[in-house]
Design a protein around this motif. Structure first.
Motif, PDB file in Angstrom:
ATOM      1  N   UNK A 146     -30.730-100.925   3.830  1.00 25.26           N
ATOM      2  CA  UNK A 146     -30.518-100.439   5.171  1.00 25.26           C
ATOM      3  C   UNK A 146     -31.213-100.794   6.259  1.00 25.26           C
ATOM      4  N   UNK A 147     -32.560-100.510   6.033  1.00 32.05           N
ATOM      5  CA  UNK A 147     -33.452-100.866   6.952  1.00 32.05           C
ATOM      6  C   UNK A 147     -33.747-102.344   7.283  1.00 32.05           C
ATOM      7  N   UNK A 148     -33.601-103.433   6.021  1.00 33.03           N
ATOM      8  CA  UNK A 148     -33.634-104.630   6.380  1.00 33.03           C
ATOM      9  C   UNK A 148     -32.264-105.138   7.227  1.00 33.03           C
ATOM     10  N   UNK A 149     -31.343-104.673   6.752  1.00 32.07           N
ATOM     11  CA  UNK A 149     -30.066-105.058   7.701  1.00 32.07           C
ATOM     12  C   UNK A 149     -30.283-104.496   9.218  1.00 32.07           C
ATOM     13  N   UNK A 150     -30.611-103.335   9.593  1.00 31.35           N
ATOM     14  CA  UNK A 150     -30.887-102.992  10.705  1.00 31.35           C
ATOM     15  C   UNK A 150     -31.816-103.663  11.679  1.00 31.35           C
ATOM     16  N   UNK A 174     -24.826-103.470  28.045  1.00 30.41           N
ATOM     17  CA  UNK A 174     -25.394-102.350  27.826  1.00 30.41           C
ATOM     18  C   UNK A 174     -24.876-101.664  26.488  1.00 30.41           C
ATOM     19  N   UNK A 175     -23.615-101.859  25.957  1.00 32.36           N
ATOM     20  CA  UNK A 175     -23.153-101.316  24.764  1.00 32.36           C
ATOM     21  C   UNK A 175     -24.032-101.803  23.695  1.00 32.36           C
ATOM     22  N   UNK A 176     -24.257-102.984  23.817  1.00 31.31           N
ATOM     23  CA  UNK A 176     -24.978-104.012  22.782  1.00 31.31           C
ATOM     24  C   UNK A 176     -26.566-103.510  22.675  1.00 31.31           C
ATOM     25  N   UNK A 177     -27.163-103.054  23.758  1.00 34.98           N
ATOM     26  CA  UNK A 177     -28.301-102.629  23.761  1.00 34.98           C
ATOM     27  C   UNK A 177     -28.520-101.193  23.230  1.00 34.98           C
ATOM     28  N   UNK A 178     -27.365-100.399  23.349  1.00 35.96           N
ATOM     29  CA  UNK A 178     -27.354 -99.144  22.969  1.00 35.96           C
ATOM     30  C   UNK A 178     -27.148 -99.240  21.275  1.00 35.96           C
ATOM     31  N   UNK A 179     -26.602-100.236  20.875  1.00 35.21           N
ATOM     32  CA  UNK A 179     -26.179-100.340  19.402  1.00 35.21           C
ATOM     33  C   UNK A 179     -27.679-100.702  19.031  1.00 35.21           C
ATOM     34  N   UNK A 180     -28.463-101.601  19.559  1.00 30.44           N
ATOM     35  CA  UNK A 180     -30.068-101.974  19.172  1.00 30.44           C
ATOM     36  C   UNK A 180     -30.666-100.624  18.897  1.00 30.44           C
ATOM     37  N   UNK A 181     -30.443 -99.817  19.827  1.00 30.29           N
ATOM     38  CA  UNK A 181     -31.367 -98.471  19.814  1.00 30.29           C
ATOM     39  C   UNK A 181     -30.966 -97.714  18.611  1.00 30.29           C
ATOM     40  N   UNK A 182     -29.681 -97.591  18.559  1.00 30.30           N
ATOM     41  CA  UNK A 182     -28.942 -96.895  17.506  1.00 30.30           C
ATOM     42  C   UNK A 182     -29.507 -97.615  16.017  1.00 30.30           C
ATOM     43  N   UNK A 183     -29.647 -98.736  15.945  1.00 28.89           N
ATOM     44  CA  UNK A 183     -30.323 -99.342  14.786  1.00 28.89           C
ATOM     45  C   UNK A 183     -31.850 -99.005  14.563  1.00 28.89           C
ATOM     46  N   UNK A 184     -32.666 -98.956  15.435  1.00 28.54           N
ATOM     47  CA  UNK A 184     -33.962 -98.515  15.460  1.00 28.54           C
ATOM     48  C   UNK A 184     -33.869 -97.026  14.778  1.00 28.54           C
ATOM     49  N   UNK A 185     -32.855 -96.071  15.465  1.00 26.28           N
ATOM     50  CA  UNK A 185     -33.049 -94.807  14.856  1.00 26.28           C
ATOM     51  C   UNK A 185     -32.611 -94.767  13.538  1.00 26.28           C
ATOM     52  N   UNK A 186     -31.721 -95.623  13.079  1.00 23.58           N
ATOM     53  CA  UNK A 186     -31.491 -95.712  11.521  1.00 23.58           C
ATOM     54  C   UNK A 186     -32.702 -96.123  10.814  1.00 23.58           C
ATOM     55  N   UNK A 187     -33.375 -97.015  11.565  1.00 23.03           N
ATOM     56  CA  UNK A 187     -34.640 -97.630  10.784  1.00 23.03           C
ATOM     57  C   UNK A 187     -35.607 -96.371  10.700  1.00 23.03           C
ATOM     58  N   UNK A 188     -35.720 -95.670  11.594  1.00 26.21           N
ATOM     59  CA  UNK A 188     -36.831 -94.420  11.603  1.00 26.21           C
ATOM     60  C   UNK A 188     -36.305 -93.444  10.806  1.00 26.21           C
ATOM     61  N   UNK A 189     -35.005 -93.193  10.541  1.00 26.39           N
ATOM     62  CA  UNK A 189     -34.778 -92.029   9.350  1.00 26.39           C
ATOM     63  C   UNK A 189     -34.936 -92.793   8.200  1.00 26.39           C
ATOM     64  N   UNK A 190     -34.602 -93.932   8.049  1.00 29.53           N
ATOM     65  CA  UNK A 190     -34.897 -94.599   6.719  1.00 29.53           C
ATOM     66  C   UNK A 190     -36.358 -94.726   6.254  1.00 29.53           C
ATOM     67  N   UNK A 191     -37.302 -94.875   7.202  1.00 25.13           N
ATOM     68  CA  UNK A 191     -38.850 -94.844   7.212  1.00 25.13           C
ATOM     69  C   UNK A 191     -39.012 -93.434   6.605  1.00 25.13           C
ATOM     70  N   UNK A 192     -38.648 -92.611   7.258  1.00 29.86           N
ATOM     71  CA  UNK A 192     -39.212 -91.119   6.615  1.00 29.86           C
ATOM     72  C   UNK A 192     -38.432 -90.727   5.155  1.00 29.86           C
ATOM     73  N   UNK A 193     -37.283 -91.277   5.129  1.00 30.42           N
ATOM     74  CA  UNK A 193     -36.603 -91.130   3.650  1.00 30.42           C
ATOM     75  C   UNK A 193     -37.750 -91.779   2.744  1.00 30.42           C
TER      76      UNK A 193
END
Length: 237
Positions: free
Chosen positions: A24-28, A57-76
């Motif tokens: 998931x992190x790789x894809x994000x 702007x919506x695309x940039x927000x999607x990027x931020x969401x992707x980074x949040x997914x990466x952050x959560x996955x890193x902790x997991x």
């Protein structure tokens, strides 16, 4: 017997979690950094970058969401790696987990700069002053710099994981070696990014040398964990 079976089950569950999280992190990462960030951010051109982000702007927000997914996955993954590798070497596994958690904290700090950039572009009027693009580029550069600092810590984490996998488990030796090389690569490249940014040519050579180990090492380890990790044949020696 029951305790041993439960431990084996916990390890297998953690291995599956780690493998799926890494995929998931790789894809994000490919989406957020490889596609969106690379498309919107024009290095050295603050005005064009600001307009790109404001108009998408919506695309940039999607990027931020992707980074949040990466952050959560890193902790997991920090927890999952520790659970899988703890029977092999508890102290080194705990050390690796702490380094990944420290990296996650630094990454979270870096992501805040993307949020600041998002707020800046969203609240800016149609007529952009000269100061806003410059301020926005500072946020983007801060994101890159803070993330680079974090990736030094991430490199230490990978090197420790690779060492434990190489010395104390039945994971494929080539993947373990690639993890160690990838860890060294992250440390070298991002130490240069932070402390020697003027040596762009040297950094480009280091990226060229270490790109394959950095991609194949962790992703290969994730696939091994997904299909083989935690099973009796992959138990610690």
């Amino acid at each position: 017997m029951i305790t041993a079976t439960k431990t084996q089950t916990d390890q297998r569950r953690a291995a599956l979690t780690a493998g799926l999280s890494l995929i998931i992190m790789t894809l994000a990462s490919f989406f957020s950094y490889g596609y969106v960030h690379a498309s919107l951010v024009v290095q050295g051109d603050a005005s064009t970058t600001f307009q790109n982000i404001q108009s998408s702007h919506s695309l940039f927000q999607a990027e931020i969401f992707g980074w949040v997914v990466i952050l959560i996955c890193d902790i997991v993954v920090a927890w999952a790696f520790y659970t899988v590798m703890k029977p092999a070497h508890q102290k080194l596994s705990l050390l690796a987990a702490w380094f990944r958690l420290i990296y996650s904290a630094i990454l979270g700090t870096a992501i805040l700069n993307l949020l600041f950039m998002s707020l800046l572009t969203r609240t800016a009027s149609s007529q952009i002053s000269e100061q806003l693009p410059t301020q926005g580029m500072l946020y983007l550069n801060a994101f890159e710099s803070i993330w680079s600092i974090g990736l030094i810590t991430f490199g230490i984490h990978l090197a420790v994981v690779g060492y434990v996998a190489l010395r104390f488990t039945h994971s494929p030796k080539i993947i373990s070696i690639l993890l160690i090389i990838a860890g060294v690569g992250y440390m070298f490249i991002h130490s240069c990014n932070v402390f020697l940014p003027q040596y762009e040519g040297m950094i480009a050579v280091l990226i060229y040398i270490f790109t394959v180990p950095m991609i194949v090492g962790e992703l290969g380890f994730g696939l091994w964990l997904l299909f083989k990790g935690g099973k009796p044949s992959s138990a610690a020696v």
